[in-house]
Write a protein that holds these residues in place. Structure first.
Motif, PDB file in Angstrom:
ATOM      1  N   ARG A  45       0.837  -1.200   0.000  1.00  8.34           N
ATOM      2  CA  ARG A  45       0.000   0.000   0.000  1.00  8.34           C
ATOM      3  C   ARG A  45       0.876   1.255   0.000  1.00  8.34           C
ATOM      4  NH1 ARG A  45      -5.004   0.667   2.227  1.00  8.34           N
ATOM      5  NH2 ARG A  45      -5.425  -1.244   1.047  1.00  8.34           N
ATOM      6  N   GLU A  46       1.896   1.238   0.835  1.00  7.74           N
ATOM      7  CA  GLU A  46       2.797   2.397   0.913  1.00  7.74           C
ATOM      8  C   GLU A  46       3.523   2.647  -0.398  1.00  7.74           C
ATOM      9  OE1 GLU A  46       4.696   3.559   4.994  1.00  7.74           O
ATOM     10  OE2 GLU A  46       5.145   1.467   4.542  1.00  7.74           O
ATOM     11  N   SER A  47       3.806   1.582  -1.132  1.00  5.00           N
ATOM     12  CA  SER A  47       4.558   1.738  -2.382  1.00  5.00           C
ATOM     13  C   SER A  47       3.763   2.477  -3.446  1.00  5.00           C
ATOM     14  CB  SER A  47       4.978   0.364  -2.910  1.00  5.00           C
ATOM     15  OG  SER A  47       3.875  -0.348  -3.447  1.00  5.00           O
ATOM     16  N   THR A  48       2.447   2.559  -3.247  1.00  2.16           N
ATOM     17  CA  THR A  48       1.609   3.263  -4.226  1.00  2.16           C
ATOM     18  C   THR A  48       1.006   4.547  -3.678  1.00  2.16           C
ATOM     19  OG1 THR A  48      -0.398   2.037  -3.581  1.00  2.16           O
ATOM     20  CG2 THR A  48       0.995   1.060  -5.302  1.00  2.16           C
ATOM     21  N   GLY A 317      -6.794  -3.678  -3.733  1.00  2.00           N
ATOM     22  CA  GLY A 317      -7.054  -2.245  -3.775  1.00  2.00           C
ATOM     23  C   GLY A 317      -7.510  -1.778  -2.412  1.00  2.00           C
ATOM     24  N   GLN A 318      -7.822  -0.509  -2.291  1.00  2.00           N
ATOM     25  CA  GLN A 318      -8.140   0.074  -0.989  1.00  2.00           C
ATOM     26  C   GLN A 318      -9.584  -0.134  -0.527  1.00  2.00           C
ATOM     27  OE1 GLN A 318      -6.781   4.104  -0.350  1.00  2.00           O
ATOM     28  NE2 GLN A 318      -5.045   3.845  -1.737  1.00  2.00           N
ATOM     29  N   LYS A 319     -10.450  -0.637  -1.408  1.00  2.00           N
ATOM     30  CA  LYS A 319     -11.864  -0.768  -1.043  1.00  2.00           C
ATOM     31  C   LYS A 319     -12.370  -2.208  -1.093  1.00  2.00           C
ATOM     32  CE  LYS A 319     -12.525   3.699  -0.588  1.00  2.00           C
ATOM     33  NZ  LYS A 319     -12.810   4.305   0.739  1.00  2.00           N
ATOM     34  N   THR A 320     -11.621  -3.097  -1.718  1.00  2.00           N
ATOM     35  CA  THR A 320     -12.111  -4.466  -1.905  1.00  2.00           C
ATOM     36  C   THR A 320     -11.068  -5.474  -1.456  1.00  2.00           C
ATOM     37  OG1 THR A 320     -11.284  -4.457  -4.185  1.00  2.00           O
ATOM     38  CG2 THR A 320     -13.598  -3.848  -3.847  1.00  2.00           C
ATOM     39  N   CYS A 332     -17.323  -9.417   1.909  1.00  2.00           N
ATOM     40  CA  CYS A 332     -18.084  -8.447   2.705  1.00  2.00           C
ATOM     41  C   CYS A 332     -17.197  -7.279   3.133  1.00  2.00           C
ATOM     42  CB  CYS A 332     -18.666  -9.137   3.927  1.00  2.00           C
ATOM     43  SG  CYS A 332     -19.455  -8.029   5.099  1.00  2.00           S
ATOM     44  N   LYS A 333     -17.644  -6.067   2.861  1.00  2.00           N
ATOM     45  CA  LYS A 333     -16.841  -4.879   3.167  1.00  2.00           C
ATOM     46  C   LYS A 333     -16.518  -4.765   4.646  1.00  2.00           C
ATOM     47  CE  LYS A 333     -18.177  -1.955  -0.734  1.00  2.00           C
ATOM     48  NZ  LYS A 333     -18.765  -0.647  -1.137  1.00  2.00           N
ATOM     49  N   HIS A 334     -17.472  -5.151   5.482  1.00  2.00           N
ATOM     50  CA  HIS A 334     -17.245  -5.074   6.929  1.00  2.00           C
ATOM     51  C   HIS A 334     -16.042  -5.930   7.335  1.00  2.00           C
ATOM     52  CE1 HIS A 334     -18.050  -4.814  11.212  1.00  2.00           C
ATOM     53  NE2 HIS A 334     -18.042  -6.138  11.282  1.00  2.00           N
ATOM     54  N   LEU A 335     -15.930  -7.111   6.754  1.00  2.00           N
ATOM     55  CA  LEU A 335     -14.809  -8.003   7.071  1.00  2.00           C
ATOM     56  C   LEU A 335     -13.511  -7.513   6.431  1.00  2.00           C
ATOM     57  CD1 LEU A 335     -16.591 -11.457   6.658  1.00  2.00           C
ATOM     58  CD2 LEU A 335     -15.961 -10.321   8.789  1.00  2.00           C
ATOM     59  N   VAL A 336     -13.600  -7.117   5.175  1.00  2.00           N
ATOM     60  CA  VAL A 336     -12.414  -6.630   4.460  1.00  2.00           C
ATOM     61  C   VAL A 336     -11.830  -5.398   5.139  1.00  2.00           C
ATOM     62  CG1 VAL A 336     -11.596  -5.629   2.298  1.00  2.00           C
ATOM     63  CG2 VAL A 336     -13.122  -7.618   2.253  1.00  2.00           C
ATOM     64  N   ASN A 337     -12.707  -4.533   5.667  1.00  2.00           N
ATOM     65  CA  ASN A 337     -12.255  -3.290   6.302  1.00  2.00           C
ATOM     66  C   ASN A 337     -11.509  -3.506   7.609  1.00  2.00           C
ATOM     67  OD1 ASN A 337     -13.172  -1.644   4.260  1.00  2.00           O
ATOM     68  ND2 ASN A 337     -15.140  -1.207   5.232  1.00  2.00           N
ATOM     69  N   GLN A 340      -8.264  -3.184   6.063  1.00  2.00           N
ATOM     70  CA  GLN A 340      -8.083  -1.989   5.244  1.00  2.00           C
ATOM     71  C   GLN A 340      -7.840  -0.725   6.064  1.00  2.00           C
ATOM     72  OE1 GLN A 340      -7.517  -2.019   2.207  1.00  2.00           O
ATOM     73  NE2 GLN A 340      -8.906  -3.212   0.952  1.00  2.00           N
ATOM     74  N   LYS A 341      -8.316  -0.681   7.299  1.00  2.00           N
ATOM     75  CA  LYS A 341      -8.219   0.529   8.112  1.00  2.00           C
ATOM     76  C   LYS A 341      -6.790   1.051   8.192  1.00  2.00           C
ATOM     77  CE  LYS A 341      -9.332   2.414  12.655  1.00  2.00           C
ATOM     78  NZ  LYS A 341      -9.877   2.124  14.008  1.00  2.00           N
ATOM     79  N   ASP A 342      -5.869   0.227   8.681  1.00  2.00           N
ATOM     80  CA  ASP A 342      -4.453   0.636   8.690  1.00  2.00           C
ATOM     81  C   ASP A 342      -3.531  -0.554   8.454  1.00  2.00           C
ATOM     82  OD1 ASP A 342      -4.454  -0.734  11.090  1.00  2.00           O
ATOM     83  OD2 ASP A 342      -3.402   0.834  12.205  1.00  2.00           O
ATOM     84  N   LEU A 343      -4.088  -1.599   7.813  1.00  2.00           N
ATOM     85  CA  LEU A 343      -3.316  -2.795   7.461  1.00  2.00           C
ATOM     86  C   LEU A 343      -2.625  -3.418   8.675  1.00  2.00           C
ATOM     87  CD1 LEU A 343      -1.894  -1.700   3.997  1.00  2.00           C
ATOM     88  CD2 LEU A 343      -3.946  -3.009   4.495  1.00  2.00           C
ATOM     89  N   PHE A 344      -3.306  -3.385   9.801  1.00  2.00           N
ATOM     90  CA  PHE A 344      -2.872  -4.032  11.051  1.00  2.00           C
ATOM     91  C   PHE A 344      -1.622  -3.410  11.673  1.00  2.00           C
ATOM     92  CE2 PHE A 344      -4.978  -8.127   9.347  1.00  2.00           C
ATOM     93  CZ  PHE A 344      -6.204  -7.746   9.859  1.00  2.00           C
ATOM     94  N   ILE A 345      -1.287  -2.191  11.302  1.00  2.00           N
ATOM     95  CA  ILE A 345      -0.104  -1.544  11.880  1.00  2.00           C
ATOM     96  C   ILE A 345      -0.299  -1.342  13.382  1.00  2.00           C
ATOM     97  CG2 ILE A 345       1.273   0.570  11.943  1.00  2.00           C
ATOM     98  CD1 ILE A 345       0.732   0.867   8.941  1.00  2.00           C
TER      99      ILE A 345
END
Length: 354
Positions: A45-48, A317-320, A332-337, A340-345
Protein backbone atom coordinates in the motif's frame (compact mmCIF):
# COMPACT_ATOMS: atom_id res chain seq x y z
CA UNK A 1 28.85 -10.62 25.31
CA UNK A 2 26.50 -13.08 27.01
CA UNK A 3 22.74 -13.52 26.96
CA UNK A 4 20.24 -16.10 28.12
CA UNK A 5 18.27 -16.30 24.86
CA UNK A 6 19.63 -15.13 21.52
CA UNK A 7 17.06 -14.34 18.83
CA UNK A 8 18.27 -14.29 15.25
CA UNK A 9 15.94 -12.15 13.15
CA UNK A 10 13.65 -9.25 13.96
CA UNK A 11 10.52 -10.02 12.03
CA UNK A 12 7.07 -10.65 13.52
CA UNK A 13 8.04 -13.90 15.22
CA UNK A 14 11.42 -12.76 16.48
CA UNK A 15 10.14 -9.55 18.07
CA UNK A 16 7.11 -11.29 19.60
CA UNK A 17 9.36 -13.93 21.18
CA UNK A 18 11.81 -11.34 22.51
CA UNK A 19 9.12 -9.18 24.08
CA UNK A 20 7.30 -12.05 25.76
CA UNK A 21 10.55 -13.49 27.14
CA UNK A 22 11.62 -10.11 28.55
CA UNK A 23 8.23 -9.74 30.19
CA UNK A 24 8.85 -13.09 31.89
CA UNK A 25 12.24 -11.99 33.19
CA UNK A 26 14.42 -13.80 30.65
CA UNK A 27 17.35 -11.82 29.27
CA UNK A 28 17.24 -11.58 25.49
CA UNK A 29 19.44 -10.25 22.71
CA UNK A 30 17.94 -9.82 19.27
CA UNK A 31 20.24 -9.66 16.24
CA UNK A 32 19.17 -8.27 12.88
CA UNK A 33 21.08 -6.69 10.00
CA UNK A 34 18.49 -3.88 9.88
CA UNK A 35 18.00 -1.20 12.53
CA UNK A 36 14.21 -1.13 12.07
CA UNK A 37 11.15 -3.34 12.28
CA UNK A 38 8.73 -3.16 9.36
CA UNK A 39 5.04 -4.08 9.23
CA UNK A 40 5.32 -5.81 5.87
CA UNK A 41 1.52 -6.01 5.52
CA UNK A 42 1.58 -2.28 4.76
CA UNK A 43 4.47 -2.09 2.30
CA UNK A 44 2.54 -2.69 -0.92
CA UNK A 45 0.00 0.00 0.00
CA UNK A 46 2.80 2.40 0.91
CA UNK A 47 4.56 1.74 -2.38
CA UNK A 48 1.61 3.26 -4.23
CA UNK A 49 0.53 5.96 -1.76
CA UNK A 50 3.36 8.03 -0.37
CA UNK A 51 2.98 9.02 3.27
CA UNK A 52 -0.40 7.40 3.96
CA UNK A 53 0.75 5.87 7.25
CA UNK A 54 3.11 8.73 8.16
CA UNK A 55 6.04 6.42 8.74
CA UNK A 56 4.26 4.34 11.40
CA UNK A 57 4.79 1.04 9.59
CA UNK A 58 8.52 1.17 10.41
CA UNK A 59 10.09 1.79 13.79
CA UNK A 60 13.60 1.48 15.18
CA UNK A 61 14.17 -1.69 17.16
CA UNK A 62 15.56 0.46 19.95
CA UNK A 63 12.11 2.03 20.33
CA UNK A 64 10.31 -1.32 20.45
CA UNK A 65 12.46 -3.90 22.17
CA UNK A 66 12.68 -4.20 25.93
CA UNK A 67 15.80 -6.36 25.66
CA UNK A 68 19.15 -5.85 23.97
CA UNK A 69 19.52 -5.28 20.24
CA UNK A 70 22.58 -5.74 18.04
CA UNK A 71 22.60 -4.52 14.44
CA UNK A 72 24.53 -7.09 12.44
CA UNK A 73 24.09 -10.20 10.34
CA UNK A 74 25.04 -13.64 11.63
CA UNK A 75 28.19 -15.11 10.12
CA UNK A 76 28.56 -18.42 11.94
CA UNK A 77 26.35 -20.26 14.42
CA UNK A 78 27.71 -22.78 16.92
CA UNK A 79 26.10 -24.72 19.79
CA UNK A 80 26.35 -21.92 22.37
CA UNK A 81 28.06 -19.12 20.44
CA UNK A 82 27.37 -16.93 17.44
CA UNK A 83 29.88 -14.90 15.45
CA UNK A 84 28.45 -11.78 13.84
CA UNK A 85 29.51 -10.05 10.65
CA UNK A 86 30.67 -7.06 12.71
CA UNK A 87 33.17 -9.30 14.50
CA UNK A 88 31.24 -9.47 17.76
CA UNK A 89 30.76 -12.82 19.50
CA UNK A 90 27.71 -13.61 21.64
CA UNK A 91 27.41 -16.54 24.03
CA UNK A 92 23.92 -17.86 24.70
CA UNK A 93 22.07 -20.57 26.58
CA UNK A 94 19.28 -20.96 24.03
CA UNK A 95 18.77 -19.62 20.52
CA UNK A 96 15.61 -18.84 18.57
CA UNK A 97 16.15 -18.82 14.82
CA UNK A 98 13.67 -16.40 13.27
CA UNK A 99 15.69 -15.29 10.26
CA UNK A 100 12.68 -15.29 7.97
CA UNK A 101 12.69 -15.18 4.20
CA UNK A 102 13.44 -12.83 1.34
CA UNK A 103 11.93 -11.98 -2.05
CA UNK A 104 14.88 -12.24 -4.46
CA UNK A 105 12.75 -10.97 -7.35
CA UNK A 106 10.81 -8.33 -5.40
CA UNK A 107 12.93 -6.53 -2.77
CA UNK A 108 10.14 -3.95 -2.65
CA UNK A 109 8.24 -6.37 -0.39
CA UNK A 110 11.21 -7.16 1.89
CA UNK A 111 14.29 -5.06 1.32
CA UNK A 112 17.57 -6.89 0.80
CA UNK A 113 19.85 -3.82 0.83
CA UNK A 114 18.22 -1.13 2.97
CA UNK A 115 19.64 -1.88 6.42
CA UNK A 116 18.78 1.51 7.90
CA UNK A 117 15.33 3.04 8.27
CA UNK A 118 16.39 6.08 6.26
CA UNK A 119 17.64 3.89 3.41
CA UNK A 120 14.37 1.96 3.38
CA UNK A 121 12.34 5.18 3.22
CA UNK A 122 14.50 6.35 0.31
CA UNK A 123 14.09 2.98 -1.42
CA UNK A 124 10.31 3.22 -1.25
CA UNK A 125 10.29 6.84 -2.46
CA UNK A 126 12.43 5.80 -5.44
CA UNK A 127 10.06 2.95 -6.25
CA UNK A 128 7.08 5.31 -6.03
CA UNK A 129 8.73 7.74 -8.47
CA UNK A 130 9.39 4.91 -10.93
CA UNK A 131 5.85 3.64 -10.56
CA UNK A 132 4.36 7.09 -11.08
CA UNK A 133 6.41 7.56 -14.24
CA UNK A 134 5.49 4.18 -15.78
CA UNK A 135 2.53 3.85 -18.13
CA UNK A 136 2.39 0.08 -18.63
CA UNK A 137 3.19 -2.27 -15.75
CA UNK A 138 3.61 -6.04 -15.85
CA UNK A 139 3.36 -8.02 -12.63
CA UNK A 140 4.54 -11.62 -12.87
CA UNK A 141 3.15 -13.98 -10.25
CA UNK A 142 -0.46 -14.24 -9.11
CA UNK A 143 0.02 -15.30 -5.51
CA UNK A 144 -0.99 -13.16 -2.54
CA UNK A 145 1.73 -10.55 -3.13
CA UNK A 146 1.10 -10.29 -6.88
CA UNK A 147 -2.67 -10.01 -6.46
CA UNK A 148 -2.39 -7.40 -3.73
CA UNK A 149 0.22 -5.39 -5.65
CA UNK A 150 -1.87 -5.40 -8.84
CA UNK A 151 -4.89 -4.19 -6.91
CA UNK A 152 -3.01 -1.40 -5.13
CA UNK A 153 -1.49 -0.07 -8.35
CA UNK A 154 -4.70 -0.29 -10.38
CA UNK A 155 -6.74 1.39 -7.63
CA UNK A 156 -4.33 4.31 -7.16
CA UNK A 157 -3.16 4.83 -10.76
CA UNK A 158 -6.27 4.42 -12.86
CA UNK A 159 -4.53 5.75 -15.97
CA UNK A 160 -1.96 2.93 -16.09
CA UNK A 161 -2.18 -0.35 -17.96
CA UNK A 162 -1.67 -3.09 -15.36
CA UNK A 163 -1.20 -6.70 -16.41
CA UNK A 164 -1.01 -9.59 -13.93
CA UNK A 165 0.47 -12.75 -15.43
CA UNK A 166 0.23 -16.08 -13.59
CA UNK A 167 1.51 -19.51 -14.60
CA UNK A 168 -1.43 -21.46 -13.16
CA UNK A 169 -5.07 -21.75 -14.24
CA UNK A 170 -6.27 -19.56 -11.36
CA UNK A 171 -4.92 -16.78 -9.15
CA UNK A 172 -4.07 -17.39 -5.47
CA UNK A 173 -2.88 -20.98 -5.69
CA UNK A 174 -3.80 -22.82 -2.50
CA UNK A 175 -6.97 -20.79 -1.90
CA UNK A 176 -10.43 -22.22 -2.57
CA UNK A 177 -12.14 -21.68 -5.90
CA UNK A 178 -14.53 -19.01 -4.65
CA UNK A 179 -11.67 -16.89 -3.27
CA UNK A 180 -9.75 -17.31 -6.52
CA UNK A 181 -12.76 -16.35 -8.62
CA UNK A 182 -13.68 -13.32 -6.50
CA UNK A 183 -10.13 -11.96 -6.44
CA UNK A 184 -9.92 -12.33 -10.23
CA UNK A 185 -13.25 -10.54 -10.65
CA UNK A 186 -12.28 -7.68 -8.33
CA UNK A 187 -9.01 -7.09 -10.16
CA UNK A 188 -10.70 -7.05 -13.55
CA UNK A 189 -13.24 -4.54 -12.23
CA UNK A 190 -10.26 -2.31 -11.39
CA UNK A 191 -9.05 -2.65 -14.97
CA UNK A 192 -6.29 -5.20 -14.37
CA UNK A 193 -5.62 -7.45 -17.36
CA UNK A 194 -5.26 -10.95 -15.88
CA UNK A 195 -3.40 -13.49 -18.00
CA UNK A 196 -3.52 -17.05 -16.66
CA UNK A 197 -1.57 -20.11 -17.84
CA UNK A 198 1.17 -17.76 -18.97
CA UNK A 199 4.96 -17.65 -18.75
CA UNK A 200 6.24 -14.22 -19.72
CA UNK A 201 9.99 -13.99 -20.17
CA UNK A 202 12.30 -11.19 -21.40
CA UNK A 203 12.82 -11.20 -25.17
CA UNK A 204 16.03 -9.49 -26.27
CA UNK A 205 14.97 -9.44 -29.90
CA UNK A 206 11.89 -7.31 -29.30
CA UNK A 207 13.01 -5.78 -26.00
CA UNK A 208 9.71 -6.84 -24.53
CA UNK A 209 8.23 -9.79 -22.63
CA UNK A 210 6.95 -12.79 -24.56
CA UNK A 211 4.63 -15.49 -23.27
CA UNK A 212 6.45 -18.78 -23.86
CA UNK A 213 3.10 -20.58 -23.98
CA UNK A 214 1.66 -18.38 -26.72
CA UNK A 215 2.73 -15.71 -29.18
CA UNK A 216 1.57 -12.84 -26.97
CA UNK A 217 4.06 -10.01 -26.56
CA UNK A 218 4.04 -7.17 -24.03
CA UNK A 219 6.25 -4.11 -23.87
CA UNK A 220 5.91 -2.80 -20.32
CA UNK A 221 8.10 0.02 -19.05
CA UNK A 222 8.04 -1.46 -15.52
CA UNK A 223 8.13 -5.14 -14.52
CA UNK A 224 7.57 -6.44 -10.98
CA UNK A 225 8.21 -10.13 -10.32
CA UNK A 226 6.34 -11.60 -7.36
CA UNK A 227 7.39 -15.20 -7.80
CA UNK A 228 8.08 -16.49 -4.33
CA UNK A 229 10.35 -16.33 -1.31
CA UNK A 230 13.60 -17.98 -0.26
CA UNK A 231 14.50 -18.88 3.36
CA UNK A 232 17.34 -16.92 4.96
CA UNK A 233 19.53 -19.88 5.89
CA UNK A 234 23.02 -19.01 4.59
CA UNK A 235 24.50 -18.74 8.11
CA UNK A 236 23.40 -22.32 8.82
CA UNK A 237 25.18 -23.93 5.89
CA UNK A 238 28.59 -24.30 7.52
CA UNK A 239 27.64 -26.14 10.71
CA UNK A 240 23.93 -26.90 10.59
CA UNK A 241 22.91 -27.78 7.06
CA UNK A 242 21.67 -31.10 8.45
CA UNK A 243 18.77 -29.38 10.25
CA UNK A 244 17.33 -28.15 6.93
CA UNK A 245 14.84 -30.03 4.77
CA UNK A 246 14.87 -30.15 0.98
CA UNK A 247 13.14 -26.75 0.84
CA UNK A 248 15.79 -25.12 2.99
CA UNK A 249 13.51 -24.87 6.02
CA UNK A 250 14.51 -25.84 9.55
CA UNK A 251 12.92 -29.06 10.76
CA UNK A 252 11.18 -28.58 14.13
CA UNK A 253 9.18 -30.86 16.40
CA UNK A 254 5.72 -30.18 17.84
CA UNK A 255 7.16 -27.74 20.42
CA UNK A 256 9.11 -25.74 17.79
CA UNK A 257 12.42 -27.18 19.02
CA UNK A 258 14.91 -27.88 16.24
CA UNK A 259 15.10 -31.63 15.76
CA UNK A 260 18.36 -32.95 17.20
CA UNK A 261 19.31 -29.68 18.95
CA UNK A 262 18.31 -29.35 22.61
CA UNK A 263 18.80 -25.57 22.89
CA UNK A 264 17.78 -24.51 19.36
CA UNK A 265 14.29 -23.33 18.39
CA UNK A 266 12.89 -21.98 15.14
CA UNK A 267 9.70 -20.28 13.94
CA UNK A 268 8.21 -18.21 11.15
CA UNK A 269 9.25 -18.33 7.51
CA UNK A 270 12.54 -20.13 8.20
CA UNK A 271 10.88 -23.09 9.97
CA UNK A 272 8.81 -26.01 8.72
CA UNK A 273 6.08 -25.42 11.31
CA UNK A 274 3.25 -26.90 9.30
CA UNK A 275 1.06 -23.83 8.86
CA UNK A 276 0.84 -20.90 6.48
CA UNK A 277 3.72 -18.41 6.26
CA UNK A 278 1.82 -15.37 7.54
CA UNK A 279 2.93 -12.61 9.90
CA UNK A 280 0.13 -13.01 12.41
CA UNK A 281 0.89 -16.73 12.70
CA UNK A 282 4.56 -15.97 13.32
CA UNK A 283 3.42 -13.76 16.21
CA UNK A 284 1.35 -16.63 17.62
CA UNK A 285 4.34 -18.95 17.30
CA UNK A 286 6.48 -16.38 19.11
CA UNK A 287 4.02 -16.11 22.00
CA UNK A 288 3.92 -19.88 22.34
CA UNK A 289 7.68 -20.30 22.06
CA UNK A 290 8.42 -17.69 24.73
CA UNK A 291 6.10 -19.52 27.13
CA UNK A 292 7.65 -22.84 26.17
CA UNK A 293 11.20 -21.59 26.81
CA UNK A 294 10.26 -20.10 30.18
CA UNK A 295 8.61 -23.35 31.28
CA UNK A 296 11.61 -25.39 30.19
CA UNK A 297 13.96 -23.10 32.11
CA UNK A 298 11.75 -23.67 35.14
CA UNK A 299 11.86 -27.44 34.66
CA UNK A 300 8.15 -27.63 33.83
CA UNK A 301 6.43 -29.66 31.14
CA UNK A 302 5.21 -28.05 27.90
CA UNK A 303 2.29 -28.68 25.59
CA UNK A 304 2.68 -29.02 21.84
CA UNK A 305 2.12 -26.01 19.60
CA UNK A 306 -1.40 -26.07 18.18
CA UNK A 307 -1.26 -25.42 14.45
CA UNK A 308 -3.77 -22.91 13.12
CA UNK A 309 -6.17 -23.48 10.26
CA UNK A 310 -5.58 -21.45 7.12
CA UNK A 311 -7.13 -17.97 7.20
CA UNK A 312 -6.26 -15.02 5.02
CA UNK A 313 -7.46 -11.51 4.16
CA UNK A 314 -6.14 -10.30 0.82
CA UNK A 315 -6.84 -6.69 -0.24
CA UNK A 316 -7.40 -6.01 -3.93
CA UNK A 317 -7.05 -2.24 -3.77
CA UNK A 318 -8.14 0.07 -0.99
CA UNK A 319 -11.86 -0.77 -1.04
CA UNK A 320 -12.11 -4.47 -1.90
CA UNK A 321 -10.60 -7.79 -0.99
CA UNK A 322 -11.34 -11.41 -0.13
CA UNK A 323 -11.50 -13.19 3.21
CA UNK A 324 -11.02 -16.94 3.48
CA UNK A 325 -11.53 -18.87 6.72
CA UNK A 326 -12.17 -22.58 7.40
CA UNK A 327 -15.89 -21.77 7.68
CA UNK A 328 -16.54 -19.28 4.87
CA UNK A 329 -15.18 -17.16 2.06
CA UNK A 330 -16.42 -13.59 1.73
CA UNK A 331 -15.94 -10.21 0.08
CA UNK A 332 -18.08 -8.45 2.70
CA UNK A 333 -16.84 -4.88 3.17
CA UNK A 334 -17.25 -5.07 6.93
CA UNK A 335 -14.81 -8.00 7.07
CA UNK A 336 -12.41 -6.63 4.46
CA UNK A 337 -12.26 -3.29 6.30
CA UNK A 338 -10.82 -5.03 9.36
CA UNK A 339 -7.50 -4.96 7.53
CA UNK A 340 -8.08 -1.99 5.24
CA UNK A 341 -8.22 0.53 8.11
CA UNK A 342 -4.45 0.64 8.69
CA UNK A 343 -3.32 -2.79 7.46
CA UNK A 344 -2.87 -4.03 11.05
CA UNK A 345 -0.10 -1.54 11.88
CA UNK A 346 -1.69 -0.46 15.19
CA UNK A 347 -2.59 -4.04 16.12
CA UNK A 348 0.96 -5.25 15.44
CA UNK A 349 2.64 -2.71 17.71
CA UNK A 350 0.01 -3.23 20.38
CA UNK A 351 0.90 -6.92 20.36
CA UNK A 352 4.55 -6.04 21.00
CA UNK A 353 3.76 -3.71 23.91
CA UNK A 354 4.75 -5.09 27.32
Amino acid sequence: MKTQVLIIGGGFGGVATAQKLQKSGVQTTLVDKKDYFEVTYAVLRESTTQGQFQGQSRRYYRDILAGQFVKSAVKTLQEHTVLLENGERIEFEQVVIASGSRYPTLPLAKSMDAHSLNDREFELRLHYAQLKKASEILIIGGGVVGVELAGEIAYTFKDKVVTLAHKDKALLSGFNQKAQRKAHQQLEELGVQVKLNSDYQPCTKTQGYQDKRSTDMLKPDMVLCATGTKPNNAFLQQNYSHILNNKGLIVVNDTLQVVGQNNFYALGDIADVGEAKLGYLAVEQGKYLAKRIVRKRQGKSVKAYKRNSFMALVPTGQKTGIVQTPLFTSTCKHLVNIKQKDLFITKTYKTFTL
